[in-house]
Design an enzyme around this catalytic site. Sequence first.
Site, PDB file in Angstrom:
ATOM      1  N   LYS A  87      31.328 188.105  10.314  1.00 32.07           N
ATOM      2  CA  LYS A  87      32.287 189.219  10.350  1.00 32.07           C
ATOM      3  C   LYS A  87      32.128 190.089   9.098  1.00 32.07           C
ATOM      4  O   LYS A  87      31.974 189.572   7.986  1.00 32.07           O
ATOM      5  CB  LYS A  87      33.701 188.652  10.426  1.00 32.07           C
ATOM      6  CG  LYS A  87      34.827 189.669  10.480  1.00 32.07           C
ATOM      7  CD  LYS A  87      36.166 188.939  10.542  1.00 32.07           C
ATOM      8  CE  LYS A  87      37.336 189.904  10.586  1.00 32.07           C
ATOM      9  NZ  LYS A  87      38.639 189.182  10.630  1.00 32.07           N
ATOM     10  N   SER A 162      41.323 190.904  14.190  1.00 32.46           N
ATOM     11  CA  SER A 162      40.284 191.722  13.604  1.00 32.46           C
ATOM     12  C   SER A 162      38.870 191.160  13.782  1.00 32.46           C
ATOM     13  O   SER A 162      37.882 191.871  13.552  1.00 32.46           O
ATOM     14  CB  SER A 162      40.554 191.922  12.103  1.00 32.46           C
ATOM     15  OG  SER A 162      40.597 190.682  11.413  1.00 32.46           O
ATOM     16  N   SER A 186      43.836 187.043  13.973  1.00 31.76           N
ATOM     17  CA  SER A 186      42.539 187.714  13.991  1.00 31.76           C
ATOM     18  C   SER A 186      41.370 186.852  14.443  1.00 31.76           C
ATOM     19  O   SER A 186      40.297 187.383  14.720  1.00 31.76           O
ATOM     20  CB  SER A 186      42.233 188.294  12.610  1.00 31.76           C
ATOM     21  OG  SER A 186      43.079 189.385  12.347  1.00 31.76           O
TER      22      SER A 186
END
Length: 492
Positions: A87, A162, A186
Amino acid sequence: MSSCEMSADQICFLTATEQRSLLKARRISARELLDLHLDRVKRVNPSCNAVVALDEEGARRQAGAADEKIARGEMTGPLHGLPMTIKDSFAVTGMAATCGLEELRDYRPDEDAVAVAKIRAAGAVTFGKTNLPAGAADHQSCNTLFGLTRNPWHGERTVGGSSGGSAAALAAGLTALELGSDIGGSIRVPAHFCGVYGHKPSHGLVSTEGHIPPPPGHVAPVELGVAGPLARSAFDLELLFDVVLGTSDVDGAELRLPPPRHDDLSSFRIAVWNDGQAYPLDDAYAAAIESLVDDLARLGLKVDRQARPPIDPASSYDVYLQTLFGIIGSGLPPQAREALVAAGEAAESGSYPRRIAAAVGQSLSQHFGATEARHQLYRAWRQFFADHDVLLCPVTPTVAFPHDIERLDLAAQFTRRLNVNGGTIPYMDNLAWPGLVTVANLPATAIPTGRRVGGLPAGVQVVGPYLGDRTTLRFAQLVEQALGSFARPPGI
């Protein structure tokens, strides 16, 4: 089936554990496995935009070194030779770490995040970064640097956030494993929306040093915030969890977590919280969870659909919002912070703008009041898990919803609406179900139910007691064995 009997795409969709077995048996080399994933990224990624940066040269060096060690009979760690994306909120040397923010477009860290360093030491081949919302602050993964990530199940639906690019990359077969982060769902929300697995660890078990936010250079752990694995199998979750376990101050080998409470599925005492009385919940999504619970009951599990922790859900959510936006507000520039507080004070009482402004502008005594309230919640949950091993509950009010990206600023989240049961609810109600778990620092493993709602996957949170990560992970693994695992999105 041997590797030579499988297509390139079939190999890319194997679990990380299965890919590692091929590497260990020398049925495929690390270079070959990397090239299969890079080729798939080039062919498939344009349709979903999950992977937003590549370090092909660096990855090929890593893969070459991995192959040399395999030739000598050495496997340096549990991830040896496995291709991975990370990520784009984590520092990875050799690539920019932007967190989707224009001001970090050219930021190139000079050292890996602590969790990333552990992943590299375990032998993984890190080859790319995955998309996320700007500042990791939305349940849609879109920013002005890299654009919108589309759900592999339905291109007009969100992947969540996210860690949305993380989950989408796994669902599309672009990576073997992913490292995500979670403070507002997330990890769990994208796993639910994309039909993969994700584990939010108990707070404090995995280092977030080198993660953005906070800004680069900060080393203090963030309240509520965690880093954790996403994968196409619950077994892979534990594989990566064991690698990243431990902080920069305490090595993972020294963190002796309790073993799973049970090692057979029928022994688990499960509670189910699956109604919309406390937090909004779409009926069709609730039915998908109920169908999974019915399957578990038929397998002999002890199911309690009425049990609830001795907490007030509304008060718990208030404490969560106060803590979460106190953290977020502390990182805002003074001018932006003052503007947010001023706008909220002019808003309707009880509205999200008013509640968030109060959290951003809270006094030190109010902060300590929330801290005390959280400790009361810890005790209440500990009492609940004395009688139940895991709690199953929704991840969000709905399955993946349509993109709503006309505006990407924080204030836009105050005005967006979600469709639930023929009506609409505030967009920020998406935080309620994740916050139930996060505010108490509990572990939660998001798993697919195996059901679809409007053709979209539906997941569920498996919540356990604090430090009960092995219990939720083992439960997820046993459910996977008994009822089925990851399903590949049609057309991908």
